[in-house]
Design a protein around this motif. Structure first.
Motif, PDB file in Angstrom:
ATOM      1  N   LYS A  56     -77.658   0.406   2.104  1.00 25.68           N
ATOM      2  CA  LYS A  56     -77.832   1.198   3.324  1.00 25.68           C
ATOM      3  C   LYS A  56     -78.981   0.566   4.096  1.00 25.68           C
ATOM      4  O   LYS A  56     -79.992   0.158   3.513  1.00 25.68           O
ATOM      5  CB  LYS A  56     -78.063   2.680   3.046  1.00 25.68           C
ATOM      6  CG  LYS A  56     -79.427   3.027   2.490  1.00 25.68           C
ATOM      7  CD  LYS A  56     -79.607   4.536   2.373  1.00 25.68           C
ATOM      8  CE  LYS A  56     -80.997   4.837   1.817  1.00 25.68           C
ATOM      9  NZ  LYS A  56     -81.230   6.248   1.616  1.00 25.68           N
ATOM     10  N   ASP A  57     -78.787   0.418   5.373  1.00 22.44           N
ATOM     11  CA  ASP A  57     -79.789  -0.223   6.230  1.00 22.44           C
ATOM     12  C   ASP A  57     -80.239  -1.576   5.678  1.00 22.44           C
ATOM     13  O   ASP A  57     -81.407  -1.935   5.747  1.00 22.44           O
ATOM     14  CB  ASP A  57     -81.009   0.693   6.417  1.00 22.44           C
ATOM     15  CG  ASP A  57     -80.639   2.025   7.045  1.00 22.44           C
ATOM     16  OD1 ASP A  57     -79.720   2.054   7.891  1.00 22.44           O
ATOM     17  OD2 ASP A  57     -81.270   3.050   6.689  1.00 22.44           O
ATOM     18  N   GLY A  58     -79.308  -2.306   5.076  1.00 23.98           N
ATOM     19  CA  GLY A  58     -79.595  -3.639   4.565  1.00 23.98           C
ATOM     20  C   GLY A  58     -80.312  -3.684   3.233  1.00 23.98           C
ATOM     21  O   GLY A  58     -80.575  -4.755   2.696  1.00 23.98           O
ATOM     22  N   GLU A  59     -80.640  -2.525   2.663  1.00 20.73           N
ATOM     23  CA  GLU A  59     -81.331  -2.477   1.373  1.00 20.73           C
ATOM     24  C   GLU A  59     -80.374  -2.004   0.285  1.00 20.73           C
ATOM     25  O   GLU A  59     -79.582  -1.096   0.497  1.00 20.73           O
ATOM     26  CB  GLU A  59     -82.522  -1.518   1.428  1.00 20.73           C
ATOM     27  CG  GLU A  59     -83.641  -2.000   2.326  1.00 20.73           C
ATOM     28  CD  GLU A  59     -84.859  -1.087   2.222  1.00 20.73           C
ATOM     29  OE1 GLU A  59     -85.213  -0.703   1.077  1.00 20.73           O
ATOM     30  OE2 GLU A  59     -85.419  -0.763   3.266  1.00 20.73           O
ATOM     31  N   ARG A  60     -80.478  -2.627  -0.884  1.00 16.58           N
ATOM     32  CA  ARG A  60     -79.584  -2.269  -1.981  1.00 16.58           C
ATOM     33  C   ARG A  60     -79.919  -0.884  -2.522  1.00 16.58           C
ATOM     34  O   ARG A  60     -81.066  -0.575  -2.818  1.00 16.58           O
ATOM     35  CB  ARG A  60     -79.646  -3.308  -3.096  1.00 16.58           C
ATOM     36  CG  ARG A  60     -78.555  -3.071  -4.132  1.00 16.58           C
ATOM     37  CD  ARG A  60     -78.195  -4.285  -4.911  1.00 16.58           C
ATOM     38  NE  ARG A  60     -79.141  -4.473  -5.993  1.00 16.58           N
ATOM     39  CZ  ARG A  60     -79.037  -5.430  -6.894  1.00 16.58           C
ATOM     40  NH1 ARG A  60     -78.052  -6.303  -6.837  1.00 16.58           N
ATOM     41  NH2 ARG A  60     -79.920  -5.550  -7.839  1.00 16.58           N
ATOM     42  N   VAL A  61     -78.878  -0.074  -2.662  1.00 15.69           N
ATOM     43  CA  VAL A  61     -78.969   1.271  -3.222  1.00 15.69           C
ATOM     44  C   VAL A  61     -78.561   1.247  -4.687  1.00 15.69           C
ATOM     45  O   VAL A  61     -79.150   1.915  -5.525  1.00 15.69           O
ATOM     46  CB  VAL A  61     -78.040   2.231  -2.431  1.00 15.69           C
ATOM     47  CG1 VAL A  61     -77.919   3.569  -3.112  1.00 15.69           C
ATOM     48  CG2 VAL A  61     -78.525   2.381  -1.011  1.00 15.69           C
ATOM     49  N   ALA A  62     -77.522   0.452  -4.988  1.00 19.47           N
ATOM     50  CA  ALA A  62     -77.000   0.398  -6.358  1.00 19.47           C
ATOM     51  C   ALA A  62     -76.275  -0.913  -6.587  1.00 19.47           C
ATOM     52  O   ALA A  62     -75.738  -1.517  -5.650  1.00 19.47           O
ATOM     53  CB  ALA A  62     -76.052   1.559  -6.612  1.00 19.47           C
ATOM     54  N   HIS A  63     -76.273  -1.333  -7.847  1.00 20.79           N
ATOM     55  CA  HIS A  63     -75.443  -2.454  -8.294  1.00 20.79           C
ATOM     56  C   HIS A  63     -74.547  -1.884  -9.389  1.00 20.79           C
ATOM     57  O   HIS A  63     -75.027  -1.275 -10.349  1.00 20.79           O
ATOM     58  CB  HIS A  63     -76.275  -3.608  -8.832  1.00 20.79           C
ATOM     59  CG  HIS A  63     -75.408  -4.716  -9.350  1.00 20.79           C
ATOM     60  ND1 HIS A  63     -74.760  -5.588  -8.523  1.00 20.79           N
ATOM     61  CD2 HIS A  63     -75.062  -5.048 -10.616  1.00 20.79           C
ATOM     62  CE1 HIS A  63     -74.044  -6.420  -9.249  1.00 20.79           C
ATOM     63  NE2 HIS A  63     -74.214  -6.119 -10.524  1.00 20.79           N
ATOM     64  N   ILE A  64     -73.237  -2.073  -9.218  1.00 20.82           N
ATOM     65  CA  ILE A  64     -72.260  -1.470 -10.113  1.00 20.82           C
ATOM     66  C   ILE A  64     -71.317  -2.551 -10.617  1.00 20.82           C
ATOM     67  O   ILE A  64     -70.901  -3.416  -9.848  1.00 20.82           O
ATOM     68  CB  ILE A  64     -71.473  -0.369  -9.367  1.00 20.82           C
ATOM     69  CG1 ILE A  64     -72.453   0.710  -8.843  1.00 20.82           C
ATOM     70  CG2 ILE A  64     -70.419   0.264 -10.271  1.00 20.82           C
ATOM     71  CD1 ILE A  64     -71.872   1.633  -7.810  1.00 20.82           C
ATOM     72  N   GLU A  65     -70.998  -2.496 -11.902  1.00 17.90           N
ATOM     73  CA  GLU A  65     -70.017  -3.408 -12.507  1.00 17.90           C
ATOM     74  C   GLU A  65     -68.857  -2.569 -13.006  1.00 17.90           C
ATOM     75  O   GLU A  65     -69.068  -1.580 -13.716  1.00 17.90           O
ATOM     76  CB  GLU A  65     -70.658  -4.176 -13.662  1.00 17.90           C
ATOM     77  CG  GLU A  65     -71.820  -5.044 -13.230  1.00 17.90           C
ATOM     78  CD  GLU A  65     -72.609  -5.595 -14.403  1.00 17.90           C
ATOM     79  OE1 GLU A  65     -72.361  -5.186 -15.563  1.00 17.90           O
ATOM     80  OE2 GLU A  65     -73.491  -6.416 -14.164  1.00 17.90           O
ATOM     81  N   ILE A  66     -67.642  -2.963 -12.632  1.00 18.16           N
ATOM     82  CA  ILE A  66     -66.463  -2.190 -12.967  1.00 18.16           C
ATOM     83  C   ILE A  66     -65.407  -3.088 -13.598  1.00 18.16           C
ATOM     84  O   ILE A  66     -65.106  -4.161 -13.069  1.00 18.16           O
ATOM     85  CB  ILE A  66     -65.878  -1.498 -11.734  1.00 18.16           C
ATOM     86  CG1 ILE A  66     -66.877  -0.487 -11.189  1.00 18.16           C
ATOM     87  CG2 ILE A  66     -64.542  -0.837 -12.031  1.00 18.16           C
ATOM     88  CD1 ILE A  66     -66.461   0.172  -9.920  1.00 18.16           C
ATOM     89  N   ILE A  67     -64.850  -2.639 -14.709  1.00 20.49           N
ATOM     90  CA  ILE A  67     -63.696  -3.293 -15.333  1.00 20.49           C
ATOM     91  C   ILE A  67     -62.537  -2.301 -15.263  1.00 20.49           C
ATOM     92  O   ILE A  67     -62.714  -1.124 -15.572  1.00 20.49           O
ATOM     93  CB  ILE A  67     -63.989  -3.664 -16.802  1.00 20.49           C
ATOM     94  CG1 ILE A  67     -65.143  -4.669 -16.866  1.00 20.49           C
ATOM     95  CG2 ILE A  67     -62.735  -4.240 -17.470  1.00 20.49           C
ATOM     96  CD1 ILE A  67     -65.647  -4.956 -18.268  1.00 20.49           C
ATOM     97  N   TYR A  68     -61.377  -2.762 -14.827  1.00 22.30           N
ATOM     98  CA  TYR A  68     -60.224  -1.877 -14.679  1.00 22.30           C
ATOM     99  C   TYR A  68     -58.950  -2.572 -15.147  1.00 22.30           C
ATOM    100  O   TYR A  68     -58.866  -3.793 -15.180  1.00 22.30           O
ATOM    101  CB  TYR A  68     -60.060  -1.432 -13.222  1.00 22.30           C
ATOM    102  CG  TYR A  68     -59.997  -2.571 -12.246  1.00 22.30           C
ATOM    103  CD1 TYR A  68     -58.765  -3.151 -11.891  1.00 22.30           C
ATOM    104  CD2 TYR A  68     -61.144  -3.102 -11.694  1.00 22.30           C
ATOM    105  CE1 TYR A  68     -58.707  -4.215 -11.024  1.00 22.30           C
ATOM    106  CE2 TYR A  68     -61.090  -4.178 -10.809  1.00 22.30           C
ATOM    107  CZ  TYR A  68     -59.878  -4.719 -10.478  1.00 22.30           C
ATOM    108  OH  TYR A  68     -59.814  -5.776  -9.619  1.00 22.30           O
ATOM    109  N   SER A  69     -57.965  -1.757 -15.514  1.00 20.82           N
ATOM    110  CA  SER A  69     -56.639  -2.252 -15.894  1.00 20.82           C
ATOM    111  C   SER A  69     -55.639  -1.866 -14.819  1.00 20.82           C
ATOM    112  O   SER A  69     -55.837  -0.875 -14.111  1.00 20.82           O
ATOM    113  CB  SER A  69     -56.193  -1.628 -17.223  1.00 20.82           C
ATOM    114  OG  SER A  69     -57.041  -2.024 -18.259  1.00 20.82           O
ATOM    115  N   VAL A  70     -54.564  -2.644 -14.741  1.00 15.00           N
ATOM    116  CA  VAL A  70     -53.519  -2.391 -13.754  1.00 15.00           C
ATOM    117  C   VAL A  70     -52.186  -2.334 -14.480  1.00 15.00           C
ATOM    118  O   VAL A  70     -51.863  -3.223 -15.283  1.00 15.00           O
ATOM    119  CB  VAL A  70     -53.497  -3.516 -12.692  1.00 15.00           C
ATOM    120  CG1 VAL A  70     -52.382  -3.277 -11.691  1.00 15.00           C
ATOM    121  CG2 VAL A  70     -54.845  -3.633 -11.994  1.00 15.00           C
ATOM    122  N   ILE A  71     -51.422  -1.292 -14.206  1.00 20.25           N
ATOM    123  CA  ILE A  71     -50.077  -1.159 -14.761  1.00 20.25           C
ATOM    124  C   ILE A  71     -49.109  -1.230 -13.603  1.00 20.25           C
ATOM    125  O   ILE A  71     -49.149  -0.418 -12.688  1.00 20.25           O
ATOM    126  CB  ILE A  71     -49.909   0.189 -15.506  1.00 20.25           C
ATOM    127  CG1 ILE A  71     -50.926   0.286 -16.643  1.00 20.25           C
ATOM    128  CG2 ILE A  71     -48.473   0.328 -16.013  1.00 20.25           C
ATOM    129  CD1 ILE A  71     -50.988   1.631 -17.291  1.00 20.25           C
TER     130      ILE A  71
END
Length: 147
Positions: free
Chosen positions: A131-146
């Protein structure tokens, strides 16, 4: 297909969720096999603020995780699903997140999802929320697809 811009209706056609559970408002940038940037405006009438015990204007971190997941799935869809193809089912796997700042009513956040790995059966994305150029969060996501 670079710099694809998707409005709210186009995003809703891609995601398996329905209103009010769609948590990205639009896509403002897309680079094939690389990244996507989605935008979310935090408003006071978000369903996540209803009936909360401690009235606050801070957007729940769990909903930030959901918005990030949705951005990753739109990125996957734009890269791997051909027009006219049946929508796949997505299963979220492991999620890890570091939250650095809070998000409040009136904020606009950018959600940048990176295409770390995308296979026919799933993927992995790093996501930066700012937000406003500043990092709020870093998130790593692993997902499966069917399919």
């Amino acid at each position: 297909m670079s710099n694809v811009v998707l409005d709210a209706k186009q995003v809703a056609e891609i995601l398996p969720q329905a209103y009010p559970f769609i948590l990205i408002d639009r896509v403002i940038d897309f680079k094939r096999d690389e990244s996507l940037v989605a935008v979310k405006n935090i408003t006071g009438n978000e369903w996540g603020f209803e009936d909360r015990a401690n009235k606050t204007d801070i957007f729940p971190e769990t909903l930030l995780l959901e918005a990030a997941s949705q951005a990753a799935l739109v990125l996957y869809h734009l890269n791997k699903i051909k027009e006219g193809q049946k929508k796949p089912k997505y299963i979220l796997g492991k999620i890890s997140a570091d939250f650095e700042k809070s998000v409040s009513v009136g904020d606009q956040i950018n959600i940048k999802a990176y295409a770390n790995k995308m296979l026919d059966t799933g993927g992995y994305s790093d996501i930066d929320v700012t937000k406003d150029g500043e990092r709020v969060a870093h998130i790593e996501i692993i997902y499966s697809v069917i399919r």
